[in-house]
Design an enzyme around this catalytic site. Structure first.
Site, PDB file in Angstrom:
ATOM      1  N   ASP A 139       3.123  -6.054  -9.553  1.00  0.00           N
ATOM      2  CA  ASP A 139       4.323  -6.238  -8.576  1.00  0.00           C
ATOM      3  C   ASP A 139       4.176  -7.333  -7.487  1.00  0.00           C
ATOM      4  O   ASP A 139       2.999  -7.798  -7.261  1.00  0.00           O
ATOM      5  CB  ASP A 139       4.420  -4.742  -8.078  1.00  0.00           C
ATOM      6  CG  ASP A 139       5.795  -4.544  -7.155  1.00  0.00           C
ATOM      7  OD1 ASP A 139       6.686  -5.156  -7.366  1.00  0.00           O
ATOM      8  OD2 ASP A 139       5.591  -3.766  -6.238  1.00  0.00           O
ATOM      9  N   ASP A 167       5.816  -7.261  -3.789  1.00  0.00           N
ATOM     10  CA  ASP A 167       5.518  -6.711  -2.556  1.00  0.00           C
ATOM     11  C   ASP A 167       4.716  -5.381  -2.696  1.00  0.00           C
ATOM     12  O   ASP A 167       5.048  -4.531  -3.361  1.00  0.00           O
ATOM     13  CB  ASP A 167       6.994  -6.025  -2.075  1.00  0.00           C
ATOM     14  CG  ASP A 167       8.023  -7.361  -1.514  1.00  0.00           C
ATOM     15  OD1 ASP A 167       7.571  -7.912  -0.830  1.00  0.00           O
ATOM     16  OD2 ASP A 167       8.981  -7.487  -2.402  1.00  0.00           O
ATOM     17  N   ASP A 186       1.917  -0.995  -6.592  1.00  0.00           N
ATOM     18  CA  ASP A 186       1.439  -0.185  -5.637  1.00  0.00           C
ATOM     19  C   ASP A 186       2.066   1.295  -5.501  1.00  0.00           C
ATOM     20  O   ASP A 186       2.145   1.879  -4.680  1.00  0.00           O
ATOM     21  CB  ASP A 186       1.618  -0.900  -4.197  1.00  0.00           C
ATOM     22  CG  ASP A 186       3.248  -0.951  -4.015  1.00  0.00           C
ATOM     23  OD1 ASP A 186       3.833  -1.612  -4.800  1.00  0.00           O
ATOM     24  OD2 ASP A 186       3.639  -0.917  -2.980  1.00  0.00           O
TER      25      ASP A 186
END
Length: 267
Positions: free
Chosen positions: A15, A17, A211
């Site tokens: 990922d 961000d 995240d």
């Protein structure tokens, strides 16, 4: 496959961000991690559910943050959506509520963008949702256009707090029409599989770094990947216990992988 086996040549999906950057700021160690992957020739793809920007735009944004990532290594929910539509209905038509990342991806597969009896209504991320555009989308879905959305995220981050995202606007259209969209982006494992196909990689030798337990980890799991949760974004260590599934590994950040990208599990 178990993580005890010697795995030759990992491929990394990650990922963007919360893993590599926060807004416009580099996550400490992300540059060293990516440099190690590039120096060793390890294939990797950076994934994002955000459909606003093209890979070229995202490359420029990441360069400003200190990360040099080639366009070919960036995969967005807009690209995944375009790939899905091309496979489902080549050379189709669509009414698009979104920005250049989505409209460019659809143009590139030969789609005609129109509000005249389109095959699909395609909803993506935008910072300029208009009442008129949403009303048009509702009426086209009511008339039989198939409803597609790039990703289900209800909110997105900003310096001032949460912003309404694709999932929230999709809910508005669903409430008005009674029609649920088909979401292409995470946590749909289709996003992972389309990224793997784009670089010719195999799920058995691929890691997903994210995240969020509810998008990155679950979609990686469902796509048959090993998963790493980093604690630099949404999900904390205590969050892991709230879910019925677990990542293969939990790390503080991608900086913890520097020096061990060839063998992330330490075997």
């Amino acid at each position: 496959m178990t993580t005890d086996e010697k795995i030759p040549g990992w491929t990394y999906l990650m990922d963007m961000d919360g893993v590599l950057v926060h807004e416009e700021h580099l996550v400490p160690g992300a540059d060293a991690f990516l440099a190690e992957l590039q120096e060793s020739g390890t294939p990797f793809v950076v994934l994002t559910n955000n459909s606003i920007r093209t890979p070229r735009d995202l490359r420029a944004r990441l360069l400003q943050s200190g990360l040099d990532i080639p366009e070919r290594s960036i995969w967005t929910s807009a690209l995944a959506t375009a790939t899905f539509l091309h496979n489902q209905r080549p050379d189709g038509t669509a009414y698009v509520v979104g920005e250049s990342g989505l409209t460019t991806a659809l143009h590139d597969i030969g789609y005609v963008l129109t509000d005249n009896d389109p095959d699909y209504v395609v909803l993506g991320e935008t910072r300029t949702y208009s009442f008129e555009a949403i009303t048009t989308a509702i009426r086209l879905v009511e008339r039989g256009a198939r409803f597609i959305a790039t990703n289900p995220d209800a909110t997105g981050p900003s310096r001032e707090g949460s912003l309404p995202a694709t999932g929230s606007v999709a809910a508005l259209i669903t409430r008005a029409t009674g029609r649920e969209p088909y979401y292409v982006g995470k946590p749909n494992p289709l996003m992972m599989r389309s990224a793997l196909r784009a670089i010719g990689a195999h799920s058995e030798h691929t890691l997903m770094i994210g995240d969020r337990m509810d998008t990155d980890v679950v979609s990686g799991l469902e796509a048959g990947l090993q998963t790493i949760l980093v604690l630099t974004g949404i999900s904390g260590r205590e969050t892991v216990e709230a879910f019925p599934y677990r990542p293969t590994l939990v790390l503080n950040s991608v900086a913890d992988l520097v020096g061990r990208t060839a063998d992330p599990f330490g075997h």
